[in-house]
Design a protein around this motif. Structure first.
Motif, PDB file in Angstrom:
ATOM      1  N   GLY A 110     -15.263   2.037  26.235  1.00 34.95           N
ATOM      2  CA  GLY A 110     -16.042   1.402  25.177  1.00 34.95           C
ATOM      3  C   GLY A 110     -16.113   2.186  23.889  1.00 34.95           C
ATOM      4  N   ARG A 111     -15.698   3.480  23.925  1.00 30.29           N
ATOM      5  CA  ARG A 111     -15.720   4.270  22.690  1.00 30.29           C
ATOM      6  C   ARG A 111     -14.662   3.758  21.709  1.00 30.29           C
ATOM      7  N   ILE A 112     -14.946   3.955  20.409  1.00 27.42           N
ATOM      8  CA  ILE A 112     -14.002   3.531  19.366  1.00 27.42           C
ATOM      9  C   ILE A 112     -13.902   4.649  18.335  1.00 27.42           C
ATOM     10  N   PHE A 113     -12.680   5.150  18.108  1.00 24.70           N
ATOM     11  CA  PHE A 113     -12.432   6.143  17.060  1.00 24.70           C
ATOM     12  C   PHE A 113     -11.738   5.446  15.890  1.00 24.70           C
ATOM     13  N   GLU A 114     -12.062   5.921  14.685  1.00 22.44           N
ATOM     14  CA  GLU A 114     -11.375   5.434  13.478  1.00 22.44           C
ATOM     15  C   GLU A 114     -10.723   6.631  12.803  1.00 22.44           C
ATOM     16  N   LEU A 115      -9.408   6.543  12.531  1.00 24.00           N
ATOM     17  CA  LEU A 115      -8.646   7.668  11.992  1.00 24.00           C
ATOM     18  C   LEU A 115      -8.152   7.349  10.585  1.00 24.00           C
ATOM     19  N   ASN A 116      -8.255   8.345   9.709  1.00 24.38           N
ATOM     20  CA  ASN A 116      -7.691   8.264   8.361  1.00 24.38           C
ATOM     21  C   ASN A 116      -6.656   9.362   8.201  1.00 24.38           C
ATOM     22  N   TYR A 117      -5.503   9.007   7.624  1.00 25.55           N
ATOM     23  CA  TYR A 117      -4.413   9.970   7.435  1.00 25.55           C
ATOM     24  C   TYR A 117      -4.183  10.166   5.941  1.00 25.55           C
ATOM     25  N   THR A 118      -4.211  11.444   5.475  1.00 27.06           N
ATOM     26  CA  THR A 118      -4.013  11.740   4.061  1.00 27.06           C
ATOM     27  C   THR A 118      -2.926  12.802   3.916  1.00 27.06           C
ATOM     28  N   PRO A 119      -1.744  12.463   3.396  1.00 30.68           N
ATOM     29  CA  PRO A 119      -0.726  13.483   3.108  1.00 30.68           C
ATOM     30  C   PRO A 119      -1.148  14.306   1.888  1.00 30.68           C
ATOM     31  N   LEU A 120      -0.862  15.602   1.909  1.00 37.34           N
ATOM     32  CA  LEU A 120      -1.259  16.505   0.823  1.00 37.34           C
ATOM     33  C   LEU A 120      -0.040  16.853  -0.016  1.00 37.34           C
ATOM     34  N   TRP A 121       0.003  16.348  -1.228  1.00 38.86           N
ATOM     35  CA  TRP A 121       1.118  16.568  -2.149  1.00 38.86           C
ATOM     36  C   TRP A 121       0.630  17.394  -3.331  1.00 38.86           C
ATOM     37  N   HIS A 122       1.533  18.261  -3.844  1.00 33.28           N
ATOM     38  CA  HIS A 122       1.222  19.034  -5.051  1.00 33.28           C
ATOM     39  C   HIS A 122       2.504  19.179  -5.866  1.00 33.28           C
TER      40      HIS A 122
END
Length: 669
Positions: A110-122
């Motif tokens: 019943g657990r729910i995870f929400e994931l965000n992915y952010t690439p790091l560019w410079h």
């Protein structure tokens, strides 16, 4: 790039130096946020995690530096409902290096995870990436609970509506019998005592009928089922008719009723005259009940004009018992009256003003109580209408006849594809001796318009091949074309403010709303074809043929529409009988196919046909269906099924009456 040292037990204990992937303030945020944070290097290996992320992976998994993220993702997805799909998405994100927010990972427990992915560019160089993981189980549970509560509320409202509809039917059926038998009994020989009993019975049954109607109206409004159906109407005639009705109702009581309409309101307006009539009936009924003697006044004035839109102010004032200032907040609430003794003395449900307020607000207006010298109570409200710029002034005299204008030498192009409308307009133009040509689709109309000049074009806004607004634009765009300056009068059953605005913008000169009467068409012809601009005198229609339409049809409307020309009434009834069932089959096929766009078009085209045989309420139901189709992007199919099933059943119910009417009319053909 610097990496952390140590094991899972101490991932954030060392001091942060400037070359690290994040600065000190951000580090503090990462450590104290309630989301799990994980940083990867350019090779997708672990650089750093916070304590929250460690809690998500569990004590049995060591998050050590340089650990490939693929191992971490597989461990994180243990116990997930669909781990393969999750891991495939993660792999794609790591390859494409595009930001992604809201990746959901659902677990079997019943657990729910929400994931965000952010690439790091410079400076265009990929320096690694950050993953943010949030446990949204509680939030999702709250949302699910709210959704369940909302659904339960809707189900309860639906059950209430069904109950009210059922009870209405169950109560109305015997009540109608009581009222009918009371009227029959009244026609027998009665002594004074029996007549008193009958009067009490009539009065009580009418109160009960009004109560049922009010409760149903409130339930419809609250369920959002009341639709605003706009059409062209004569405001002056509506107000004067109401004044006359209440004048008769007041009888010998010492109460005078008057109606004052500002002379600036002389044109036909477009709005919902049915709802306006109900609002004024409620307010006048309220005034009549609480005014034992004195005066009731109706005042109508224009508030403002903006292009074709006019705001009209209505006031219903009386010299009755009045309302105390501390009770003004109560009177517009459901089932509320200003004082308890009022209910005991005058009766009533306390719904009339509440219904009026909601109907006014449904149309964009507002109602209040004003202080007006000479009156104890004055209800004031405003409503928006569309000004058609067509005069509603009728000046018939005893024995007067219509002064027939001469339209000789004028040629009109009629662009229309509805068989009944075509026959109707053709009959009227022949009656008025107007030369005319017919086109039933956009391409044919464009060919005719490019070939010769016309004095007037009557153009249906919705025609196959090329709609009327597009056609008008093509006519107006080229100054070398023969009809660039020809008056274009749009005929449409969609009398909405945005339709008028779009029509003006496309180059339409005027608008004639369907279904229109012969007098309304004659006014348009006189306006654009009568060179000497002689004013036509419109006469009231009297039944000279002796033919009387069936009482279950809209007799008043049919008499106005056909002006005793039963011959072409018979023609249109015949066309209706030959085509209506086939048209309904086509619409049913579109309903079954859930083809909402084409369904809107067909409903709009067929809508006026019912009015032309006296089934005006079915035209209103078709308008409700069209409004529903226009208002909903995600339309519940069962709602359309129910609306159209109701229309079909009503048509089948009245089809035999239309058939019988046509049989009676045949002798006039």
């Amino acid at each position: 790039m610097a990496r952390i040292k140590g094991t899972r037990k101490h991932p954030i204990t060392r001091s942060i130096s400037p070359p690290d992937i994040f600065s000190l303030p951000i580090s503090a945020y990462f450590q104290h946020t309630n989301a799990g944070i994980l940083l990867l290097d350019v090779e997708q290996h672990l650089v750093w995690v916070n304590a929250v992320f460690q809690q998500f992976t569990g004590d049995d998994f060591d998050l050590v530096p340089d650990l490939p993220f693929a191992f971490i993702a597989r461990h994180l997805a243990r116990g997930a409902r669909n781990p393969e799909a999750f891991l495939a998405t993660v792999e794609d994100l790591l390859k494409e290096k595009n930001p992604f927010f809201g990746l959901e990972l659902r677990f079997c427990d019943g657990r729910i995870f929400e994931l965000n992915y952010t690439p790091l560019w410079h400076n265009g160089i990929f320096n690694g990436s950050m993953w943010q993981v949030t446990d949204v189980s509680r939030r999702q549970l709250q949302q699910a609970t709210l959704e369940q509560a909302r659904q339960q509320a809707e189900d309860a409202q639906g059950a209430q509506k069904e109950f009210l509809a059922s009870m209405s039917h169950e109560i109305r059926t015997p009540l109608n019998v009581i009222i009918g038998m009371t009227h029959l009994l009244e026609e027998t020989n009665l002594d004074a005592r029996q007549q008193d009993y009958i009067n009490i019975l009539k009065h009580s049954s009418n109160i009960l009928l009004g109560l049922i109607s009010d409760i149903l109206d409130i339930s419809k409004i609250e369920a959002g089922e009341f639709q605003v159906n706009q059409r062209e109407f004569n405001l002056t005639a509506l107000v004067q008719s109401l004044r006359h009705t209440f004048e008769l109702k007041l009888g010998q009581r010492p109460v005078k009723i008057s109606a004052t309409i500002d002379p600036r309101i002389q044109n036909h307006l477009v709005g919902d005259d049915t709802l306006l009539n109900q609002i004024l009936m409620n307010l006048l009924g309220n005034a009549e009940k609480f005014t034992p003697e004195g005066e009731i006044a109706i005042r109508v004035t224009p508030e403002s004009w903006q292009d074709d839109k006019v705001w009209v102010r209505f006031r219903v004032c009386d010299t009755g018992i009045g309302i105390s200032n501390d009770k003004l907040d109560l009177i517009f609430k459901n089932y509320k009256q200003a004082e308890q003794e009022i209910r005991e003395k005058y009766g009533g449900t306390g719904l009339g003003l509440a219904i009026s307020k909601q109907l006014i607000e449904l149309q964009g207006g507002a109602i209040c109580v004003e202080e007006t010298p000479g009156y104890n109570t004055c209800f004031s409200f405003n409503l928006p209408f569309i000004d058609t710029h067509k005069s509603a002034v009728v000046t018939p005299g005893p024995g007067s006849h219509r002064k027939q204008a001469s339209f000789s030498g004028s040629t009109v192009l009629v662009i229309e594809d509805n068989a009944m409308n075509l026959h109707y307009i053709n009959s009227l133009l022949e009656k008025y001796n107007v030369q005319h040509q017919l086109a039933t689709n956009g391409p044919d109309a464009l060919y005719f318009l490019n070939s010769r000049q016309y004095d007037l074009v009557l153009i249906d806004i919705r025609i196959p091949g090329l709609n009327g607004l597009e056609l008008a634009g093509l006519i107006r765009e080229d100054e070398d074309k023969p009809n660039v300056a020809t008056p274009l009068v749009a005929t449409t059953a969609l009398a909405m403010e945005n339709t008028f605005a779009q029509a003006r913008q496309a180059g339409i000169t005027d608008i004639l709303t369907k279904p229109y009467t012969p007098d309304q068409l004659l006014q348009v012809l006189n306006k654009y074809l009568n060179e000497d601009e002689t004013e036509l005198i419109m006469e009231e229609t009297n039944n000279m043929s002796g033919f009387e339409f069936h009482k279950d049809l809209d007799v008043k409307y049919l008499n106005t529409l056909y002006e005793n020309n039963i011959s072409y009434a018979a023609d249109l009834f015949e066309i209706f009988l030959k085509t209506i069932r086939e048209e309904l089959v086509k619409i049913q096929a579109l309903v079954d196919a859930r083809d909402w766009e084409l369904l809107k078009f067909q409903v709009h085209k067929l809508k006026p046909n019912f009015s032309m045989v006296g089934l005006t309420w079915i035209s209103a139901r078709m308008q409700n269906l069209e409004n529903t189709l226009n208002a909903n992007t995600s339309l519940p199919p069962e709602e359309v099924d129910a609306l159209f099933a109701d229309i079909s059943a009503e048509v089948e119910k009245f089809y035999p009456i239309i058939e019988a009417e046509y049989d009676r009319m045949k002798i006039y053909q």
